[in-house]
Design a protein around this motif. Sequence first.
Motif, PDB file in Angstrom:
ATOM      1  N   PRO A 167      -6.115  -0.891  -0.035  1.00  0.00           N
ATOM      2  CA  PRO A 167      -6.872  -1.600  -1.071  1.00  0.00           C
ATOM      3  C   PRO A 167      -8.387  -1.520  -0.882  1.00  0.00           C
ATOM      4  O   PRO A 167      -8.902  -1.665   0.230  1.00  0.00           O
ATOM      5  N   GLY A 168      -9.078  -1.280  -2.007  1.00  0.00           N
ATOM      6  CA  GLY A 168     -10.532  -1.295  -2.004  1.00  0.00           C
ATOM      7  C   GLY A 168     -11.199   0.032  -1.736  1.00  0.00           C
ATOM      8  O   GLY A 168     -12.421   0.151  -1.876  1.00  0.00           O
ATOM      9  N   TYR A 169     -10.431   1.042  -1.340  1.00  0.00           N
ATOM     10  CA  TYR A 169     -10.984   2.379  -1.118  1.00  0.00           C
ATOM     11  C   TYR A 169     -10.704   3.243  -2.345  1.00  0.00           C
ATOM     12  O   TYR A 169      -9.927   2.871  -3.220  1.00  0.00           O
ATOM     13  N   ASP A 170     -11.336   4.431  -2.394  1.00  0.00           N
ATOM     14  CA  ASP A 170     -11.031   5.336  -3.497  1.00  0.00           C
ATOM     15  C   ASP A 170     -10.967   6.780  -3.005  1.00  0.00           C
ATOM     16  O   ASP A 170     -11.196   7.069  -1.826  1.00  0.00           O
ATOM     17  N   ARG A 203     -14.466   0.027   7.116  1.00  0.00           N
ATOM     18  CA  ARG A 203     -14.936  -0.785   5.990  1.00  0.00           C
ATOM     19  C   ARG A 203     -16.461  -0.716   5.874  1.00  0.00           C
ATOM     20  O   ARG A 203     -17.005  -0.641   4.770  1.00  0.00           O
ATOM     21  N   HIS A 204     -17.136  -0.734   7.016  1.00  0.00           N
ATOM     22  CA  HIS A 204     -18.599  -0.658   6.988  1.00  0.00           C
ATOM     23  C   HIS A 204     -19.063   0.676   6.406  1.00  0.00           C
ATOM     24  O   HIS A 204     -20.026   0.719   5.622  1.00  0.00           O
ATOM     25  N   LEU A 225     -11.107  -4.807  -0.590  1.00  0.00           N
ATOM     26  CA  LEU A 225     -11.511  -4.142   0.647  1.00  0.00           C
ATOM     27  C   LEU A 225     -11.463  -5.083   1.844  1.00  0.00           C
ATOM     28  O   LEU A 225     -11.273  -4.640   2.981  1.00  0.00           O
ATOM     29  N   PHE A 226     -11.611  -6.369   1.595  1.00  0.00           N
ATOM     30  CA  PHE A 226     -11.690  -7.352   2.674  1.00  0.00           C
ATOM     31  C   PHE A 226     -10.360  -8.069   2.903  1.00  0.00           C
ATOM     32  O   PHE A 226     -10.270  -8.960   3.742  1.00  0.00           O
TER      33      PHE A 226
END
Length: 314
Positions: A149-152, A200-201, A239-240
């Motif tokens: 989740p939150g990536y592409d 994530r960073h 993402l979190f």
Amino acid sequence: MAISLPRPLHALTADELTAAAKDRRWPKWQTMALLHSLQLPVLNACLIEPGHSTAALRTAAHVLAAATGTEKLMIRSDGGVEKKQYYRGGNTFPVEEIPSRTAGLLADGRAVILAEPTNRFTNRLTVLIRMDRPGPRRPGSLTLEALGPGYDVADLTRGQIPPQVTAHLDDIDWDHYQPPRWNEWNITGDRCPGGEDARRHRRVERLATQTLTDGGHLDGTVGAEHAEAWLRERGFLHLFAPQPTREALAKRARRLFEDAFFLAAAQPNRNWHCLATAFSVFDEPRTIYWDLVDGERKYAATAPAAARDEERAA
């Protein structure tokens, strides 16, 4: 001879899709047509070739927006001579901004692909699918690299962000279908130095310097903390959140293998060595494939080369 107006991909006839799937001038569009003709999920889109007038571009944008029920469209580029500062596509803009934002691409001889918009911040699963073999009729392999989740897709293809999970199959006969057994999959977990926090960073850094800047949301001089604040303010918290990527990939691995086999059998280069495509699960939920890349035909053929290829195939 008059240039026909661009039409949405999902409105093309079977014959038009077949013709588009053979046109190597525009590699992304070529494979989008192939994917759609195979009834695999793909974004509705239209191709604007260099030479179309601004009025034709504006009309095509409004037709596609009406067909997809949206007031914004994604911009991608295709074909032409690529430069060092390659256009980073995938961002969405209001329909009225499309002509001004695509004029430079068309002037450089690149085609423009307008597509229905996606939310790059709320994907549930992103998978890069790679098919390899040393040559025809020789066993090869399949590799699935996944982010949660939150990536592409761009994180895997050009963001230099390592996958959270990788699934690999060896000894695949790409000419004869044989479903894999579960014990044949080699699944490896996180190999990112620093773990998920570091990954994530890197994601929010890329959002700050590229995605959000290209889309006009940030000015490019801010850091990762500003991108994170932008996401949180808009409720884009994927993402979190927990990253159940291993389970999500395991659930879809068999179907992804079947689709990969189908694509390898259907794509036009019978002497392929390396093929790759990307698969996304959106938040709706909805699944789509992006384009299929042939490692030996990554760039568009020149007109004389394309003509020679057609003569050989005749």
